[in-house]
Design an enzyme around this catalytic site. Structure first.
Site, short mmCIF file in Angstrom:
data_model
loop_
_atom_site.label_atom_id
_atom_site.label_comp_id
_atom_site.label_asym_id
_atom_site.label_seq_id
_atom_site.Cartn_x
_atom_site.Cartn_y
_atom_site.Cartn_z
N THR A 191 -56.63 -68.17 -47.46
CA THR A 191 -57.90 -66.96 -48.03
C THR A 191 -58.92 -67.47 -48.95
O THR A 191 -58.57 -68.51 -49.97
CB THR A 191 -57.16 -65.81 -48.49
N LYS A 236 -60.86 -75.10 -65.34
CA LYS A 236 -60.21 -75.54 -66.22
C LYS A 236 -61.48 -75.50 -67.97
O LYS A 236 -62.03 -74.71 -68.53
CB LYS A 236 -60.02 -76.45 -66.97
#
Ligand SMILES: Cc1ncc(COP(=O)(O)O)c(C=O)c1O
Length: 409
Positions: free
Chosen positions: A277, A247
């Protein structure tokens, strides 16, 4: 069994309840935030975005893009696996050090999103604490609720921001029982703030741990962008700070920051960290650039607050039902699922303004709203155009004008 018919029926239910979500097909234009292109049914059109959570426009900051491109050129696109398999790419080491420093904590741990940080971080901490009781604010985000579910421990929900209720729940427990208090620094649908000091006082009094989701505050509040707990001078008292890198920092990922032992324990036990991952090096380098910039620059934070205040004042002055909010979030009350969708569609099609409708279950039924997020780059001309467009839509849909400040509380 007709499998496909089951899915079709499930979708029909959402349509009947006016909750079926349609995503706008948008193309952001680097360097021209908040302007973007909308791939409308009639072709590409210029629009202005008024609901982005890239709150400070850092996703398009030259330093951030520069770091991403430069690192991708040197280190390639992907991370090559989980951290266990591929090792930790060096920009990720730098990122975790940067985050620990931002929050004044011994260590930090990065996950692939803020959602995952809560969903896997909360149950991992709660399960490690013997006979843990989770105490959660009623308005906590879905990612925290899912984390609580996965923890499978006893939980108690306290009425939103109601300290007397939290104290009642805490006081009913033996002092030595492990207790984990979960709250958000800033609640993003209403734009209100947690009473951080009071929560820390209660945690101290009843010997509980505290975990604060700062997703909608990091980068934007507090000295150096440390978040709402930092602004309130309480950051050192909160045990775990959780945040997003998607954000105010404009990229992707999430994290928790806390003591070295807690972070090492989550690193060692959390399935949502271990078996997935790692973030790619270029993204980590871009986030480091964003965090470093926002630690030093107050311009974005000050201008952000100024633009939010001006947007509220202008919308209020033309009689639109702006809900009470003490932060950068500007919620506009609609209270009807069909009309909120219609308002959003009309703004986009007729005025080139994109604001997504907010419906149940994100907010309670009957409190549907438009959630406006002004950025440092929304100038006076854009704010005036927004007010004009909203008045037109309000009149055409026969939506009520008037002050919502009290009703929204
Ligand atoms: C309070 C809160 N916590 C966590 C998240 C998830 O963060 P992310 O978008 O990084 O997955 C959100 C998403 O908007 C949120 O509002």
């Amino acid at each position: 069994m007709n499998y496909d018919a089951i899915f079709a029926t499930a979708l029909e239910t959402l349509r009947d309840e006016r909750r079926y979500r349609v995503f706008a097909d948008l193309e952001r234009i680097a360097g021209r935030f908040p302007h973007a292109l909308w791939h409308s049914p009639q072709g590409k059109r210029n629009v202005v975005i008024w609901c982005s959570n890239d709150y400070l426009g850092m996703g398009q900051h030259p330093k951030v893009i520069g770091a991403m491109v430069e690192t991708a050129t040197r280190m390639g696109a992907g991370a090559g696996g989980t951290r266990n398999i591929a090792g930790t790419n060096h920009p990720l080491v730098e990122l975790e050090a940067e985050l620990a420093d931002l929050h004044g904590k011994e260590a930090a741990l990065v996950f692939t999103s803020g959602y995952v940080s809560n969903q896997t971080g909360i149950p991992t901490i709660a399960k490690l604490l013997p006979n843990c009781l989770i105490l959660s604010d009623a308005w906590n985000h879905n990612s925290m609720i899912e984390g609580i579910r996965q923890a499978g421990v006893e939980k108690a929900i306290w009425r939103h921001n109601d300290m007397a209720h939290l104290e009642e729940l805490l006081a009913a427990q033996p002092r030595e029982r492990a207790k984990l208090i979960l709250f958000e620094g800033l609640y993003s649908m209403d734009g209100d703030v947690a009473p951080v000091k009071a929560i820390c006082d209660l945690a101290e009094k009843y010997h509980a741990m505290t975990y604060c989701d700062e997703v909608h505050a990091v980068g934007m509040y507090g000295p150096r962008g440390g978040g709402m707990c930092a602004r309130e001078g309480q950051m050192h008292r909160v045990d775990v700070l959780e945040g997003t890198l998607a954000k105010a920092f404009g990229c992707l990922g999430g994290y928790i920051a806390g003591s070295a032992n807690l972070i090492d324990a989550v690193r060692s036990y959390a399935p949502g960290f271990i078996f997935t991952t790692a973030l790619p090096p270029a993204i980590c380098a871009a986030i480091v650039a964003a965090i470093k910039h926002l630690k030093e620059s107050d311009w974005e934070r000050e201008r952000h607050q100024d633009r939010a205040a001006r947007t509220k004042a202008v919308l209020h002055s033309v009689g639109l039902p702006v809900m009470a909010s003490s932060t950068h979030i500007v919620p506009l009350f609609v209270g009807d699922p069909e009309k909120v969708k219609a308002a959003s569609d009309m703004l986009l099609a007729d005025h080139g303004i994109y604001i997504q409708p907010i419906n149940y279950p994100t907010v309670p039924r009957g409190t549907e709203r438009l959630r406006i997020t002004p950025s440092p780059y929304h100038d006076d001309v854009l704010i005036d155009a927004l007010a004009e467009a909203l008045v037109d839509v309000w009149q055409r849909l026969e939506l009520p004008f008037g002050n919502r400040a009290m009703a929204a509380e």
